[in-house]
Write an enzyme that holds these catalytic residues in place. Sequence first.
Site, PDB file in Angstrom:
ATOM      1  N   ASP A  56      10.010 -11.882  -5.415  1.00 44.42           N
ATOM      2  CA  ASP A  56      10.296 -10.539  -4.898  1.00 44.42           C
ATOM      3  C   ASP A  56      10.604  -9.506  -5.975  1.00 44.42           C
ATOM      4  O   ASP A  56      10.658  -8.325  -5.693  1.00 44.42           O
ATOM      5  CB  ASP A  56      11.481 -10.591  -3.923  1.00 44.42           C
ATOM      6  CG  ASP A  56      12.803 -10.819  -4.645  1.00 44.42           C
ATOM      7  OD1 ASP A  56      12.795 -11.598  -5.629  1.00 44.42           O
ATOM      8  OD2 ASP A  56      13.818 -10.232  -4.247  1.00 44.42           O
ATOM      9  N   CYS A 103     -11.439  35.501   3.938  1.00 45.53           N
ATOM     10  CA  CYS A 103     -10.549  34.329   4.132  1.00 45.53           C
ATOM     11  C   CYS A 103     -11.371  33.126   4.602  1.00 45.53           C
ATOM     12  O   CYS A 103     -11.237  32.015   4.083  1.00 45.53           O
ATOM     13  CB  CYS A 103      -9.479  34.636   5.175  1.00 45.53           C
ATOM     14  SG  CYS A 103      -8.352  35.953   4.732  1.00 45.53           S
ATOM     15  N   ASP A 130      10.824 -18.487  -6.113  1.00 47.95           N
ATOM     16  CA  ASP A 130      11.887 -17.863  -6.889  1.00 47.95           C
ATOM     17  C   ASP A 130      13.178 -18.009  -6.082  1.00 47.95           C
ATOM     18  O   ASP A 130      13.138 -18.024  -4.850  1.00 47.95           O
ATOM     19  CB  ASP A 130      11.546 -16.381  -7.107  1.00 47.95           C
ATOM     20  CG  ASP A 130      12.678 -15.638  -7.789  1.00 47.95           C
ATOM     21  OD1 ASP A 130      13.103 -16.079  -8.864  1.00 47.95           O
ATOM     22  OD2 ASP A 130      13.138 -14.621  -7.236  1.00 47.95           O
ATOM     23  N   ASP A 186       9.000 -11.237 -11.422  1.00 46.42           N
ATOM     24  CA  ASP A 186       8.116 -12.259 -10.845  1.00 46.42           C
ATOM     25  C   ASP A 186       6.640 -11.863 -10.939  1.00 46.42           C
ATOM     26  O   ASP A 186       5.759 -12.683 -10.682  1.00 46.42           O
ATOM     27  CB  ASP A 186       8.466 -12.487  -9.359  1.00 46.42           C
ATOM     28  CG  ASP A 186       9.856 -13.060  -9.176  1.00 46.42           C
ATOM     29  OD1 ASP A 186      10.250 -13.886 -10.008  1.00 46.42           O
ATOM     30  OD2 ASP A 186      10.539 -12.685  -8.203  1.00 46.42           O
ATOM     31  N   CYS A 243     -28.433  -6.872  11.458  1.00 46.16           N
ATOM     32  CA  CYS A 243     -28.230  -8.294  11.165  1.00 46.16           C
ATOM     33  C   CYS A 243     -27.841  -8.461   9.698  1.00 46.16           C
ATOM     34  O   CYS A 243     -27.767  -7.492   8.943  1.00 46.16           O
ATOM     35  CB  CYS A 243     -29.481  -9.103  11.476  1.00 46.16           C
ATOM     36  SG  CYS A 243     -30.863  -8.709  10.390  1.00 46.16           S
TER      37      CYS A 243
END
Length: 798
Positions: free
Chosen positions: A693, A86, A498, A697, A16
């Site tokens: 974009d 290994c 823009d 900006d 909860c």
Amino acid sequence: MGEQRTVTLKVTGMTCAACSNRIEKALNKMDGVEANVNLAMEKATVKYDPAKQSVADIQTKIVNLGYGVATEKVTLDIEGMTCAACATRIEKGLNRLEGVTSAAVNLATNSAVVEYNEGIVSIEDILEKIKKLGYKGQIRNEEQDQADRREALLKQKQRQLAISSLLSLPLLYTMIAHMPFDTGLPMPHLLMNPWFQLLLATPVQFYIGGPFYTGAYRALRNKSANMDVLVALGTSAAYFYSLYEAFKTLGNPEYMPRLYFETSAVLITLVLLGKYFETLAKGRTTEAISKLMSLQAKEATVIRNGEEMKIPLEEVAIGDTILVKPGEKIPVDGTVIAGVSSVDESMITGESIPVDKKEGDPVIGATINQNGMLTIRAEKVGKDTALANIIKIVEEAQGSKAPIQRMADVISGIFVPIVVGIAAVAFIIWYFFVTPNDLPKSLEVAIAVLVIACPCALGLATPTSIMVGTGKGAEKGILFKGGEYLEGTHKVNAVLLDKTGTVTKGKPEVTDVLKFRDDMLDYAVSAESASEHPLAHAIVEFGKKQGISAKPLEHFAAIAGHGIEAAIDGKTVLVGTRKLMRERSVETDSHEKEMIELEQQGKTAMLVAINGELAGIIAVADTVKESSKEATQTLKQMGIDVYMVTGDNRRTAEAIADQVGIDHVFAEVLPEDKANIVAELQKQGKRVAMVGDGINDAPALAKADIGMAIGTGTDVAIETADVTLVGGDLSHIPQAIELSRKTMKNIRQNLFWALFYNSIGIPVAAAGLLEPWIAGAAMAFSSVSVVTNALRLKRVKL
């Protein structure tokens, strides 16, 4: 504060909101740690300073609080091992990798079993580590994926629920004997036998209900209380009082015991039923992630050492040459190195029209190659692909906490102790005053109070809506980076757009051609074919569509800021501005009117002269996106002011603004001043969403209340923004705001019903008007109702 790192840990054992709050508070008290715990996703997102704390410290803290940190387990096949050294080397290397809990390498089977935390280390990281050690690893096919694990969890809950129901139903039937009226139903003597009832109730209480005791112990050990405490207290009171009554019959066979075994067993069964439905519903809240993940290709056809081979997607490396046949998914992000085709990118960009691809063009992983064979070079693989970044953004948003959640956290943090206090007071009042010395009735009232007051619904109210809301946004191509942004977007009352690349396509196109001699366009296209200028590209592309082939150039020169000069077929060709024409004594005054008309429409008019005479005018413009006008109108209808900002001259800017219906224009603005425009609007009391974009900006996106990046733009803009509009469709802006409004409305509904339910239910239970089993049913389904209400967001229309 030193370097900050972020990890996401899967936390087990939370039941909860009190659990998630306790973990969050404890982690935030650690030096250099900032944590956010999400109950609905069962995850903790933790920012930490590695100079002060390690991931192991954070995990230990969670475990000491009485919870667990879930890990993933994967079996890998390993190639290249020749001896025990290994295997030892790989094992040590993997065990040193941060996020790997344990790694066991088996030389005999050439395999490794790795237990890891996927919030810290990925499968790709593990495979890369093995590669660096000089070996090759790949995932064994029987690896169980997330969907399978969820299915296994549901089946486990189904089994528990089936056992609990089977044992509880006979006890539930005995409640008929307690009815104040005659039901006429037969009551077998065996069912009323206290020892038979004990036999049925005990497995439910301690085997099925065992996790409640474990959870309650953990909570109390850490000086806290949660739902487990309420359930364990309530059911234990009923069970042990019944056991006491049963023992009283041993010395007095005529004694009629007052048994409440059915109360404890049925309560546990109802809680399990609620949890089962909750798990089922919560699974549906993460469908958005599942759908995104299902877009990925499972394997790729690569060319290595001159041979074609199919390999799992996880094994594709940067620089690999990949063949993609028609109808196949492109496995990773890359560049076309051979072939021509069209690609359906709608699942990533939202653009419904397939995009033509040729040598040199970029391609995005998970998009579908339609009709031609493509050979691509892999450039972004694994977690670096566009789709992986989208999935990451959605996951982080679903795991984040909206500010409105803080209110629920504060309430649920103090809720359980208050409820225990109310139950104790209710018991005392009933036992001493309302029904003096009637212990069973007093216990009934206290149990009903304890059970009905579970804070689960309160804890789930916000995160489930955030999960579904962000998932719905992702389906539409709207990526919220966090719950706080999903919440904040609904307050926006001003949108600043823009121009270039946002309102417009950002790609100049030829819009008008005025010919004063028939071969003008042939010479203009040929002359511009050697130029790198965007306007030149627009003319050349237009020429290709007209079927014009470029003539050979005998001479070419770019004249900075004015245009170009070329020699073709012995003729001198000029393409450029009025100033260039005046300098070369080309008469243009007779066509000044046409040029002014074009410029008033926001177009750039380029003059073409051949051998000193004006041959034509070519108008080029950055055309408006199809979605810009409709999006602007929708925003206005929503009561939102729309502004446009650009570095272009005012005449061009206002022409574009008129086309799309924007009333407020900021023109001739330097890139660094865009953020000042945002600040100016904020001073006027506006809640501003900046949509852009480009790199220039980024400051304005950061300054705005909500920064929205066009997903087709630069990585910097997307990184800076709070919301990413994947396909660059401006209709996503009003959709994002509308989704935020509907999500907030949904959260308020959930919080209201969770609080209303408890504020009504507790007094009713304390007044003795609620049977404990009815209280249990109400409590169980309150959580389900909250999750179900949140799921309604999946069906909202945007």
